[in-house]
Design a protein around this motif. Structure first.
Motif, mmCIF file in Angstrom:
data_model
loop_
_atom_site.group_PDB
_atom_site.id
_atom_site.type_symbol
_atom_site.label_atom_id
_atom_site.label_comp_id
_atom_site.label_asym_id
_atom_site.label_seq_id
_atom_site.Cartn_x
_atom_site.Cartn_y
_atom_site.Cartn_z
ATOM 1 N N TRP A 96 69.877 34.262 -55.117
ATOM 2 C CA TRP A 96 68.585 33.813 -55.654
ATOM 3 C C TRP A 96 68.080 34.880 -56.608
ATOM 4 C CZ3 TRP A 96 66.770 29.268 -53.301
ATOM 5 C CH2 TRP A 96 67.362 28.954 -52.078
ATOM 6 N N ALA A 116 64.378 31.896 -59.859
ATOM 7 C CA ALA A 116 64.320 31.413 -58.467
ATOM 8 C C ALA A 116 63.880 32.505 -57.503
ATOM 9 C CB ALA A 116 65.686 30.877 -58.041
ATOM 10 N N ASN A 169 69.287 40.549 -40.418
ATOM 11 C CA ASN A 169 68.464 39.758 -39.507
ATOM 12 C C ASN A 169 69.338 39.184 -38.407
ATOM 13 O OD1 ASN A 169 66.180 40.124 -41.091
ATOM 14 N ND2 ASN A 169 66.548 38.273 -42.285
HETATM 15 C C1 MD3 Z 1 65.120 32.796 -51.799
HETATM 16 N N1 MD3 Z 1 65.981 35.833 -44.652
HETATM 17 O O1 MD3 Z 1 64.976 38.290 -44.770
HETATM 18 S S1 MD3 Z 1 68.093 34.618 -46.536
HETATM 19 C C2 MD3 Z 1 64.392 37.431 -45.442
HETATM 20 O O2 MD3 Z 1 68.399 33.717 -43.300
HETATM 21 C C3 MD3 Z 1 64.886 36.046 -45.378
HETATM 22 O O3 MD3 Z 1 67.548 35.556 -42.575
HETATM 23 C C4 MD3 Z 1 66.492 34.531 -44.378
HETATM 24 O O4 MD3 Z 1 64.298 35.185 -45.951
HETATM 25 C C5 MD3 Z 1 67.567 34.601 -43.355
HETATM 26 O O5 MD3 Z 1 63.434 37.655 -46.175
HETATM 27 C C6 MD3 Z 1 66.910 33.811 -45.580
HETATM 28 C C7 MD3 Z 1 67.948 33.744 -48.025
HETATM 29 C C8 MD3 Z 1 66.887 34.179 -48.957
HETATM 30 C C9 MD3 Z 1 66.400 35.431 -48.936
HETATM 31 C C10 MD3 Z 1 65.487 35.814 -49.880
HETATM 32 C C11 MD3 Z 1 65.061 34.945 -50.853
HETATM 33 C C12 MD3 Z 1 66.463 33.297 -49.892
HETATM 34 C C13 MD3 Z 1 65.544 33.670 -50.843
HETATM 35 C C14 MD3 Z 1 64.162 35.328 -51.854
HETATM 36 C C15 MD3 Z 1 63.790 34.438 -52.817
HETATM 37 C C16 MD3 Z 1 64.259 33.166 -52.777
#
Ligand code: MD3
Ligand code: FE
Length: 215
Positions: free
Chosen positions: A180, A184, A122
Motif C-alpha cells: 500500500w 493508497a 502483529n
Molecule cells: C493499508 N496491520 O499494523 S496489514 C497495522 O494485518 C495494521 O496486522 C494489519 O494495519 C494486520 O497497522 C493490516 C495491512 C496494512 C497495513 C497498513 C496499511 C494495510 C494498510 C496502511 C495504509 C493502507
C-alpha cells in the motif's frame, strides 16, 4: 482430501486493489517457514506485548518490532521508538530475509529502492482484531507499507480515505503480501476478529509483518 491451508498450493498472482495498492497472493509462500523462524528469534529478544492505547484500552493484538525503530503505544500516544520500552534496549535488527522480501514486493508494485526503517510484527489469536484506522505516524507519506500474512487466514477490512467510506472485505492467507503506497497510503483499514483454526506452522495464530518507511 487435503485441506487448503494457504496460497502455497496456488501459483502466485498479482491483483490491483486500487491506485497504489497491489495484492500479491502467494508472493512469500516459499518463505513462510523461514520468516516464522526469524519471528521466533526476534520474540526471544523482544517478547510480544499487548500495548495500551492512549485511550486506556489494552490491544487484543500482541506486538513486537525489529528494525531501526519500533512502533509503540502507551497512555501518552503512539510513536516510533529506537528502544523497546519494555527493556530499554534497541529493537532486534531487521533480518536480511525480511528486508529482501519487502524490497522485492515493493519493487513488484512499482516502488523501487524500498528501505523500511521498521517492521511491526502483529500476533493474533482467536478473537483478536484491529479496528478501522489509518497509519499516520510515519513522516514518509508516499513510501509503501508492505504487509506479509503468516499462519491462519483473516478477513482484512479495507475502506477509503474517509472513515465513513464503504469497507471491502478481503481474505488474506499465509504467504500473501499486500503493498500500500502513494495514493493508497492513507486508506482506512483493519482486521476482522480472527476465527478459530489450526495452521500447520503457527497453530492457533496469525502473524502479520508490516514494513514501514518512517523517516
Ligand atoms: C493499508 N496491520 O499494523 S496489514 C497495522 O494485518 C495494521 O496486522 C494489519 O494495519 C494486520 O497497522 C493490516 C495491512 C496494512 C497495513 C497498513 C496499511 C494495510 C494498510 C496502511 C495504509 C493502507
Ligand atoms: Fe494499520
Amino acid at each position: 482430501m487435503t485441506p487448503l491451508f494457504d496460497s502455497a498450493s496456488l501459483p502466485p498472482s498479482e491483483e490491483p486493489l486500487e491506485e497504489g495498492a497491489v495484492l500479491l497472493r502467494g508472493f512469500a509462500a516459499a518463505e513462510v517457514q523461514t520468516l516464522l523462524e526469524a519471528v521466533s528469534q526476534i520474540a526471544m529478544a523482544a517478547p510480544f506485548r499487548h500495548l495500551v492505547t492512549p485511550g486506556g484500552y489494552t490491544m487484543s493484538v500482541a506486538m513486537t518490532n525489529c528494525g531501526r525503530v519500533g512502533w509503540v503505544s502507551d497512555r501518552g500516544g503512539y510513536r516510533y521508538d529506537p528502544l523497546n520500552p519494555a527493556s530499554g534496549t534497541p529493537w532486534p535488527a531487521m533480518p536480511a530475509a525480511f528486508l529482501g522480501l519487502a524490497a522485492r514486493a515493493a519493487a513488484q508494485a512499482g516502488f523501487t529502492g524500498y528501505d523500511p526503517d521498521a517492521c511491526l510484527i502483529n500476533r493474533y489469536v482467536a478473537g483478536a482484531k484491529l479496528s478501522l484506522h489509518q497509519d499516520r505516524d510515519e513522516d514518509d507519506a508516499w513510501a509503501p507499507i508492505v504487509s506479509v500474512s503468516l499462519g491462519l487466514p483473516v478477513v482484512f477490512l479495507w475502506g477509503g480515505k474517509r472513515r465513513a467510506d464503504p469497507v471491502r472485505r478481503l481474505r488474506l492467507e499465509s504467504g500473501d503480501v499486500v503493498v500500500w503506497g502513494g495514493p493508497a497510503r492513507f486508506v482506512y483499514h483493519g482486521v476482522a476478529p480472527l476465527r478459530d483454526g489450526l495452521h500447520p506452522l503457527t497453530g492457533a495464530m496469525r502473524i502479520n509483518l508490516t514494513f514501514r518507511k518512517v523517516f
